[in-house]
Structures are given as C-alpha cells and as structure tokens.
Design an enzyme around this catalytic site. Structure first.
Site, PDB file in Angstrom:
ATOM      1  N   HIS A   1       0.849  -1.184   0.000  1.00 37.01           N
ATOM      2  CA  HIS A   1       0.000   0.000   0.000  1.00 37.01           C
ATOM      3  C   HIS A   1       0.886   1.235   0.000  1.00 37.01           C
ATOM      4  O   HIS A   1       0.960   1.967   0.978  1.00 37.01           O
ATOM      5  CB  HIS A   1      -0.944  -0.020   1.192  1.00 37.01           C
ATOM      6  CG  HIS A   1      -1.696  -1.325   1.323  1.00 37.01           C
ATOM      7  ND1 HIS A   1      -2.287  -1.755   2.470  1.00 37.01           N
ATOM      8  CD2 HIS A   1      -1.939  -2.302   0.409  1.00 37.01           C
ATOM      9  CE1 HIS A   1      -2.878  -2.938   2.278  1.00 37.01           C
ATOM     10  NE2 HIS A   1      -2.659  -3.293   1.023  1.00 37.01           N
TER      11      HIS A   1
HETATM   12  C1  LIG Z   1       0.522  -8.992  -2.219  1.00 35.75           C
HETATM   13  C2  LIG Z   1      -0.488  -7.898  -2.313  1.00 35.75           C
HETATM   14  C3  LIG Z   1      -1.639  -7.913  -1.527  1.00 35.75           C
HETATM   15  C4  LIG Z   1      -2.566  -6.887  -1.597  1.00 35.75           C
HETATM   16  N1  LIG Z   1      -3.696  -6.960  -0.822  1.00 35.75           N
HETATM   17  C5  LIG Z   1      -4.598  -5.954  -0.840  1.00 35.75           C
HETATM   18  C6  LIG Z   1      -5.787  -6.004  -0.056  1.00 35.75           C
HETATM   19  O1  LIG Z   1      -6.067  -7.003   0.615  1.00 35.75           O
HETATM   20  N2  LIG Z   1      -6.618  -4.945  -0.063  1.00 35.75           N
HETATM   21  C7  LIG Z   1      -6.374  -3.836  -0.812  1.00 35.75           C
HETATM   22  O2  LIG Z   1      -7.162  -2.882  -0.760  1.00 35.75           O
HETATM   23  N3  LIG Z   1      -5.280  -3.784  -1.625  1.00 35.75           N
HETATM   24  C8  LIG Z   1      -4.392  -4.811  -1.650  1.00 35.75           C
HETATM   25  N4  LIG Z   1      -3.290  -4.755  -2.477  1.00 35.75           N
HETATM   26  C9  LIG Z   1      -3.124  -3.586  -3.359  1.00 35.75           C
HETATM   27  C10 LIG Z   1      -3.841  -3.756  -4.700  1.00 35.75           C
HETATM   28  O3  LIG Z   1      -3.299  -4.839  -5.399  1.00 35.75           O
HETATM   29  C11 LIG Z   1      -3.665  -2.476  -5.512  1.00 35.75           C
HETATM   30  O4  LIG Z   1      -4.223  -1.393  -4.773  1.00 35.75           O
HETATM   31  C12 LIG Z   1      -4.337  -2.483  -6.877  1.00 35.75           C
HETATM   32  O5  LIG Z   1      -3.922  -3.565  -7.662  1.00 35.75           O
HETATM   33  C13 LIG Z   1      -4.011  -1.162  -7.583  1.00 35.75           C
HETATM   34  O6  LIG Z   1      -4.512  -1.129  -8.889  1.00 35.75           O
HETATM   35  P1  LIG Z   1      -3.707  -0.348 -10.025  1.00 35.75           P
HETATM   36  O7  LIG Z   1      -4.497  -0.484 -11.244  1.00 35.75           O
HETATM   37  O8  LIG Z   1      -3.338   0.982  -9.504  1.00 35.75           O
HETATM   38  O9  LIG Z   1      -2.335  -1.157 -10.169  1.00 35.75           O
HETATM   39  P2  LIG Z   1      -2.122  -2.639 -10.763  1.00 35.75           P
HETATM   40  O10 LIG Z   1      -3.330  -3.460 -10.519  1.00 35.75           O
HETATM   41  O11 LIG Z   1      -0.837  -3.146 -10.243  1.00 35.75           O
HETATM   42  O12 LIG Z   1      -1.992  -2.399 -12.329  1.00 35.75           O
HETATM   43  C14 LIG Z   1      -0.947  -1.635 -12.887  1.00 35.75           C
HETATM   44  C15 LIG Z   1      -0.520  -2.264 -14.196  1.00 35.75           C
HETATM   45  O13 LIG Z   1       0.319  -1.360 -14.917  1.00 35.75           O
HETATM   46  C16 LIG Z   1       1.358  -2.077 -15.535  1.00 35.75           C
HETATM   47  N5  LIG Z   1       2.466  -1.167 -15.812  1.00 35.75           N
HETATM   48  C17 LIG Z   1       3.253  -0.532 -14.915  1.00 35.75           C
HETATM   49  N6  LIG Z   1       4.169   0.223 -15.533  1.00 35.75           N
HETATM   50  C18 LIG Z   1       3.969   0.077 -16.861  1.00 35.75           C
HETATM   51  C19 LIG Z   1       4.614   0.596 -18.007  1.00 35.75           C
HETATM   52  N7  LIG Z   1       5.655   1.426 -17.901  1.00 35.75           N
HETATM   53  N8  LIG Z   1       4.147   0.228 -19.222  1.00 35.75           N
HETATM   54  C20 LIG Z   1       3.101  -0.618 -19.354  1.00 35.75           C
HETATM   55  N9  LIG Z   1       2.467  -1.158 -18.281  1.00 35.75           N
HETATM   56  C21 LIG Z   1       2.883  -0.802 -17.052  1.00 35.75           C
HETATM   57  C22 LIG Z   1       1.682  -3.151 -14.534  1.00 35.75           C
HETATM   58  O14 LIG Z   1       2.390  -4.214 -15.132  1.00 35.75           O
HETATM   59  C23 LIG Z   1       0.308  -3.527 -14.005  1.00 35.75           C
HETATM   60  O15 LIG Z   1      -0.267  -4.575 -14.742  1.00 35.75           O
HETATM   61  C24 LIG Z   1      -2.346  -5.792  -2.446  1.00 35.75           C
HETATM   62  C25 LIG Z   1      -1.208  -5.778  -3.262  1.00 35.75           C
HETATM   63  C26 LIG Z   1      -0.303  -6.825  -3.211  1.00 35.75           C
HETATM   64  C27 LIG Z   1       0.887  -6.795  -4.096  1.00 35.75           C
END
Ligand SMILES: Cc1cc2nc3c(=O)[nH]c(=O)nc-3n(C[C@H](O)[C@H](O)[C@H](O)COP(=O)(O)OP(=O)(O)OC[C@H]3O[C@@H](n4cnc5c(N)ncnc54)[C@H](O)[C@@H]3O)c2cc1C
Lengths: 216, 589
Positions: B516
């Site tokens: 987080h």
């Molecule tokens: C182990 C773990 C447990 C978690 N547990 C919880 C929980 O219980 N509750 C909770 O609220 N949250 C939890 N989280 C957090 C949650 O996973 C994230 O808040 C959520 O996935 C965020 O969504 P996002 O779209 O911002 O990022 P993501 O879902 O990570 O998506 C971002 C995407 O962008 C891609 N990307 C990055 N840079 C580039 C680039 N330069 N070019 C092209 N693609 C790129 C990445 O590969 C990824 O696929 C957890 C996270 C982890 C790792």
C-alpha cells in the site's frame, strides 16, 4: 513419528565433495534430527544444491547493477554476489579456516564444536572471501528453512516430513466445509504439488480460457 | 527509430485494475481504446490453476508474479542525507506486473475510507486546533467527500461482489456491521464470509471490552455472484493461497474475474501485452499529451498517438512516469516546492502474537485472503485523539490469511534462532498461534518523497524511482498506542502468552509490510500542493488522467483498493459526462 533413514545422496550438481560435506553437516546442526525429523531426512542439503545450481543460484530476481555500497541494514542485501558466488566464496574461506584449526574436517567435529562454529558465523562479521560471515549464515539459514518446509517437488521436505510434523496439509486445499468447525483436529495426510491423486481442475464453463482481443 | 502507429482515442498505460476499469468505461462511451501492458497476458485458466498455483516457494518466496526488479528496480534510503541503493530483492512491498496487475495477487480486503480521512486537515483542525499536528506532517484534504464517493464505492463493490455486513445504511445503524462507517446506500452485494476460529475468539474478546467487531469486507466471495457486467464469481474455498497468488476458483475479484473478458470482447478495445511504456509524449508547450512511446517485448520502439492518456500503472509507477515525461514540477523537500513525488506515504502495520496450549487447534491454513474479524474503534478519528497527541489510527483484527509454512512458523520469544529448540518450537506452535494485525495509517511528511535516482538506470536506460522514507514520529506514537490497546484484546483471548510488536524505526525494505504505497501524484483542489484535480485530471496536461493510490494525499488506516476503484469510477464519470463534451480542464485554475 520416527525419523526416516538418511537419504542416499544423489550426485550433487553444484557443490564439490568438500562443500557438500560441510553443508550437510551444517544443516544437520541447524535442524537436527531427534525424535522429530531434521534437515537430513528432509533432504535440505540436496535442495540447497539444486537451488544454487539453477536459476536462483545464478541471481534470479536479484538486481545486479552497480555501483555497490554496503548501505544500511534497512536497505537490505547489497553485495555483488549471486547466491552461487556467495556460497562458493564463503565455503572456500570456511574450508581454509577449518583446515587452520587442525581438528580435521568439520563434518567429523563434535556437535558442540560445530554449533559453536556456526554461532560464530551467525554472530560475527568476519570476512569470508568478501562475504561477511553473518550474511553467509543468513543465506544458509534461509535456504535451510525453505528446504525443510517447501513442497517436495523442489527436492526438499522429502516425504513431506516437516508438513507431517507441524500438520500443514500442503498444496491441495479446500476447507469451505471445515472452516466453521472451530478447533477440529485436521488429520488428513498432506499432499504435494506432485501427487495429484484427484485430478481436479477448476474449469469455468462460461468463460473462454484465453479471451482474445477482438480489436485490430 | 520508433514506428508511429495509427492514432487512437485513448491509450491506457498499464492494464491492471485501473486500466481495465477505465478501458471498459471508455469503450462503453464509444471510444477506441488501446491498452498497453508491460507484462504477460494471464488468465484464470490456464495460468492460475491448481495444483501448480499452490506453490509457496515459487509465488510467495521467489515472487513469480511481481514486477521484474532485475529490469526495473527502485532505490531506497531512509533519509535524504543517505545514498539510495537499489532494492535488490523485493520484500517490503511487491508491485505486480502482467495483465490484471497487482489486483491478480491481492488479498481482497476491501474497505471504504471515511469522511474524516477525506477531509482530514479541515476536520483535525476543527476538532483539535491548528497546532495539534506535528510540524513535519503535510496532511491535506482530498477535495472529495465521503458522500460524493458513496455511489462510486457502491458501484465498485458491486462489480467485485464484496462480502460484508453494512453498519450504516442511509444513516440507519445496522447491527453486526461497522458502526463507524459513513452511510452507504445499501447492503453489501454478498453476505460476510464464514468466520474462522481465531477471528471468532477475537470477536468475543473485543466485544467483551466494549469494542464493535464486524466481519472484514472481502473480495473473496462468500457465495456465487453474478456482477452487473454479467461475470460469474464463485464461492471462496478458503484454500490459503491468496495474497501473492492468482485465484484458481474464480472466487477472488480481480480484473480477470470481474471485467477483463467483457472488455476484451469489445471491438473498440485493443490489448498489447509486453508493451513497456517509456514516456508520455507532450506537445512543445507541454500542455497537451500527444500519446506515448513504448517498447515491445522484442525490443522495437513505437509511438502510439492518442487524444486521451490514462495513466494507471500502479502508484509508484505513476509517479515515475510523470517524472520521466517531464510533467509537473518534481517535489523538493528543501524548499517544499514542487508536487510530483510529494506526500509519499505507506502503511504503519504492527502485530501482536498469541500462543495457545496444544488443545487449541487454530488450523491457520484454512483461510481466505480477506476472511476475519476486525474493529474500527481506533480507525481514523473514531476516537478522541486529544490525550494521545497523534493523528490517524488503525483497524485491529484477526485477519490471518494463510498458514503457508515457509512464511508462517511462529515461535515465542526465547526460542533459539536455529537448532533443536527452534524445530521443537515450530512443531509445538504451528497450529497453536494467532497473530492480530494492526493496520495503521501513514501520514505524509515533508521529508518523505519519491524522485528519480541520479545513478541507477532500468533496462531501457531510464532513471529508476528513488524512495526516501521513514516512519514519522506521529506514526510511531500511533503504532505504540494501538499495539498497547491490541495487547489488552489479545490478553482476553485465552492464550498462554501474548507478544507485542509495535512498529519501530527505521523503516526497512527487508520485511514485507504491505503493498500500500501511496501518494506522489496527490489529488486536491489546490494546484500548489496537488498533481491532479479532484477528478484525477492532471493540472498541467488536461488530456491526461492519473489514477491509483498515488492520488492519496496521505494514507488512511484501511487498505487502499476500494478507494482506488471508487476514484477510478468517479474519474470515468467525469470524463464521459463532462470531458468528452468539452475537452479541457474540469476544474478551473
Ligand atoms: C501482495 C499484495 C496484496 C494486496 N492486498 C490488498 C488487499 O487485501 N486490499 C487492498 O485494498 N489492496 C491490496 N493490495 C493492493 C492492490 O493490489 C492495488 O491497490 C491495486 O492492484 C491497484 O490497482 P492499479 O491499477 O493501480 O495497479 P495494478 O493493478 O498493479 O496495475 C498496474 C498495471 O500497470 C502495468 N504497468 C506498470 N508500468 C507500466 C509501463 N511502464 N508500461 C506498461 N504497463 C505498465 C503493470 O504491469 C500492471 O499490470 C495488495 C497488493 C499486493 C501486491
């Protein structure tokens, strides 16, 4: 459960015979065998050998770009060595150290002396071919714990001895009907990734396995 | 030489949770959308299937699903007087990669933030006075209210199918739910999960002390569920392989299970995986994004022109992408000027362990990522901070998510670090120990920030992100107080021994805490201390929206993703209803 007979070690891939003998003796002290199984029954030395001889040993998932600085403890591992290099260097230094002591090979020492030596490695920072002894010890201990508790597909935890010891059921897991039977004694034998007796694959009928983008 | 591709209406940087949601909303509005995802395509079948998926060494220890840190590391230091060094192995936090992003391998703990989080500065000053907060804190309001967020939370939770119990429906308190929550329009989409043993013990003890236990809201579902997109989710089996794993059962809400197949069926959507976006391209006056430059998996460089750019690449990557693209002014902790990278915050977690006699079988392996019972009595401003001299708080609960033995083999203090004593303690306590989790807020502080590293480069030759962070005094005091309160609950849970573990300085990247990571592209109504407006639109480049936990001005007690999803829906609504009709700033400067 009684300890199982020590495994007839297969050919090591990574360790030379001297290294293998030291590591085997060391892990036998780190997780000794008594009325409960230890590292030797679990095949921990062979697990470490397989890990170091493969991708992990070669630095899988380890960022290796320089420059290198010792850093602070909160910055984590900062040595340029891959795990394979780290072991090789440290084990070479340990071999000459052991020789200098003139008490014969480490694997023949009394358990008490072996423990004292391992404690020295653990608590000290003596230079072992560029590797502080505590860093070597932590690496050895980390791999030992992994080899003791991992799935047997990796060559450690043979016969699932540690899982039987602690009561971990392993890779196959579906506890929906048990989760609210609070405190039940769960006695099913553990299962490894490798022994799929049930052939269960969860397939969802309505969703294609690999949806393909229709655009361009 | 880069090849310039045909222009598209929208380009998504990252196809994780945010990218998938925005892709769906914008194709639905009739736009052509290209999604660029750096990692591999991956799906429930065949990629997440057991038994292969239930491999602790590969997924938990070797971190198979995480960002490739050998190509894209992050450097870290505790304070700006130190030299930042690469995090050579992930441990403290685990950025995801691949289709679906970190939302493939999250735990599914799905909480709403409160009004007292969104308006933290205003409400803290009102209740405790202007001088109450430590001088180093840069706490600020978000520019949204809980009431404005409600319908977006509601929509996101119904997309996921969250299992929980409402505590406040339209202002009416509901027994069994969280009495401290702000009003919600209706019940959760599915009822709470079954309650594990340790959680039940926690519930009893917490209630006996006058607290208000409730089931943790979970995106691992308690029953089969069909979401408004027509996707079918299944009941969670409590397999104990959740966080760091893909779900084989279609039981954990993830882009793959709630939305991606729908998006991928849309003719207007094009997915390109293995597409590493290097930068967002700008017009010469830097006021307009013209598209992005990316390198495909075979090493060829492309320019993808687009009218609208959605940056949803996960909190840390969002910040880096703006810095690499020269969008906005990088934060300078000395002068306090600049906004990109400002207000980096984290989560201040700690734990209390309870060791039981051998008659009590905890069965820690029978768990889901988000099963458990918690209290919100010490969350946010739900208690009087006056006597304690800190802001923020924590939820406390029994929310153990697994019993995988390499990661979980608790031993009481005094146990030897190795040897026969260690082994016997592991055998003795594996099935007879509980950890209570204290999941605390993290206040933005002047000295903590993100910028580009001056030394280390990624595999494409670009500077990596540099993190400068340590827990502010405020959060150390919060952790100490909350850990003491949790000790009292733990003592009422009938164990033989209770062991505290308040969070200490320094913050270390060698121990998993949470993923987080927040802030750095903060939202707000004042461009001098925020990067995006309350609709997540860049103040500098109005055809760029930056979405993720990087928008949080400081981090609240709860997990971030419910708020990330709700903010994404809110931004998509503003784009579709207002921006598409009149492309320009949605908030005047
Ligand atoms: C182990 C773990 C447990 C978690 N547990 C919880 C929980 O219980 N509750 C909770 O609220 N949250 C939890 N989280 C957090 C949650 O996973 C994230 O808040 C959520 O996935 C965020 O969504 P996002 O779209 O911002 O990022 P993501 O879902 O990570 O998506 C971002 C995407 O962008 C891609 N990307 C990055 N840079 C580039 C680039 N330069 N070019 C092209 N693609 C790129 C990445 O590969 C990824 O696929 C957890 C996270 C982890 C790792």
């Amino acid at each position: 459960m009684g300890s199982q007979p020590g495994p007839a070690n297969g050919q090591m891939r990574f360790f030379n015979p001297g290294e293998a003998a030291f590591v085997r003796a060391a892990v036998a002290r780190l997780i000794p065998s008594d009325e409960l199984p230890g590292a030797i029954e679990a095949g921990v030395d062979q697990f470490i050998d397989i890990q170091l001889g493969g991708a992990w040993g070669a630095g899988e998932r380890l960022f290796r770009g320089g420059p290198w600085h010792p850093g602070s403890p909160s910055q984590g591992y900062q040595l340029p060595f891959t795990p394979a290099e780290l072991f090789r260097n440290a084990l070479r230094a340990i071999a000459s150290d052991v020789e200098l002591k003139g008490k014969g090979p480490f694997e023949h020492w009394h358990a008490k002396d072996q423990d004292a030596y391992l404690t020295e490695l653990q608590k000290g920072t003596r230079d072992l071919g560029g590797v502080p002894s505590n860093v070597f010890f932590e690496s050895l201990w980390g791999l030992t714990v992994e080899g003791f508790l991992c799935d047997p597909v990796y060559g450690g935890n043979r016969g699932m001895v540690s899982w039987k010891m602690i009561g971990f059921p392993g890779a196959y897991a579906n506890y929906y009907h048990l989760i609210d039977q609070h405190g039940i004694a769960f006695t099913r034998a553990p299962m490894s990734l490798a022994d799929n007796g049930r052939g269960e694959v969860m397939l969802h009928p309505d969703i294609p396995a690999q949806p393909m983008a229709k655009g361009q | 030489m880069a090849t310039t591709l045909p222009a598209t209406d929208v380009v998504l940087v990252g196809v994780g949770l945010v990218g998938t949601m925005m892709g769906r909303e914008l194709t639905r509005a009739g736009l052509k959308v290209v999604g660029l995802e750096r990692g591999q395509p991956q799906f429930t079948v065949p990629d997440f299937q057991g038994p292969r998926m239930h491999d602790e060494l590969r997924y938990s220890i070797r971190k198979a699903l995480m960002q490739d840190n050998t190509r894209e590391p992050i450097t870290f230091r505790n304070r700006s007087s130190e030299t930042a060094l690469p995090i050579r192995r992930w441990e403290s936090f685990l950025p995801g990669t691949g289709l679906g992003g970190a939302a493939v391998h999250w735990n599914g703990q799905t909480y709403r933030f409160q009004e007292s989080d969104f308006r933290m500065r205003t409400l803290t000053e009102q209740r405790y006075g202007k001088k109450f907060m430590d001088a180093d804190l840069q706490v600020q309001d978000w520019g949204v209210t809980a009431a404005e967020m409600e319908k977006h939370y509601d929509r996101f939770e119904y997309l996921l199918g969250v299992s929980g119990k409402a505590g406040n429906i339209g202002g009416r308190k509901v027994a069994g739910g969280n009495p401290f929550e702000d009003p919600r329009a209706r019940e959760y989409p599915t009822p709470p999960m079954k309650e594990p043993y340790g959680s039940a013990m926690f519930r009893k003890a917490a209630a006996s002390l006058g607290y208000h236990p409730f089931p943790q809201p979970s995106a691992n579902l308690s029953q089969n569920y069909r979401n408004p997109e027509g996707m079918e989710l299944r009941t969670c089996m409590f397999c104990g392989f959740c966080e760091r794993y893909g779900c084989e059962h279609y039981a954990k809400a993830s882009p793959q299970t709630v939305l991606l197949p729908v998006l991928m069926n849309d003719q207007r959507f094009t997915l390109r995986t293995g597409a590493q976006v290097l930068r967002i391209n700008l017009s010469p006056d830097k006021k307009h994004a013209t598209g992005v430059t990316y390198v495909d998996a075979a090493g060829s460089e492309f320019v993808q022109p687009a009218s609208l750019v959605i940056l949803g690449s996960f909190a840390l990557n969002n910040v880096r992408m703006l810095l690499l693209s020269g969008i906005g002014t990088p934060y300078d902790p000395q002068s306090g000027k600049g906004t990109v990278g400002r207000n980096y915050a984290y989560q201040t977690t700690s734990a209390v362990q309870i060791f039981y006699n051998e008659k009590i079988n905890i069965n820690p392996f029978m768990r889901s990522g988000a099963s458990g019972t918690v209290i919100a009595d010490f969350v946010s401003d739900n208690f009087d901070h006056g006597p304690h001299k800190f802001v923020g708080g924590a939820y406390v609960g029994e929310v153990m998510s697994h019993g995988r033995p390499i990661e979980f083999h608790p031993t009481p203090p005094g146990t030897p670090a190795w040897g026969a004593g260690w082994k016997h303690a592991v055998a003795r306590y594996y099935n007879h120990a509980i950890a209570l989790n204290i999941h605390g807020s993290s206040m933005a502080a002047r000295q903590n920030y993100l910028d580009l590293d001056p030394t280390y480069k990624d595999a494409w030759g670009q500077p990596v992100l540099r993190m400068t962070f340590d827990f502010p005094d405020n959060d150390i005091r919060m952790s100490k107080y909350l850990t003491e309160r949790t000790m009292a609950i733990a003592r009422a849970m009938g164990g033989e021994q209770v062991v505290p573990g308040a969070r200490q300085r320094p913050y270390t990247v060698t121990q998993y805490q949470t993923t987080h990571t927040t802030g750095g592209t903060v939202m707000g109504s004042d461009p001098s201390n925020s990067v995006v407006n309350p609709f997540l639109q860049s103040w500098n480049v109005p055809n760029l929206f930056v979405i993720g936990a990087s928008n949080f001005p400081q981090n609240a007690s709860y997990n971030p993703t419910d708020t990330v999803g709700a903010l994404a829906y809110r931004a998509s609504e503003a784009i579709v209803e207002r921006y598409l009709k009149n492309a320009g700033p949605l908030v005047a400067t």
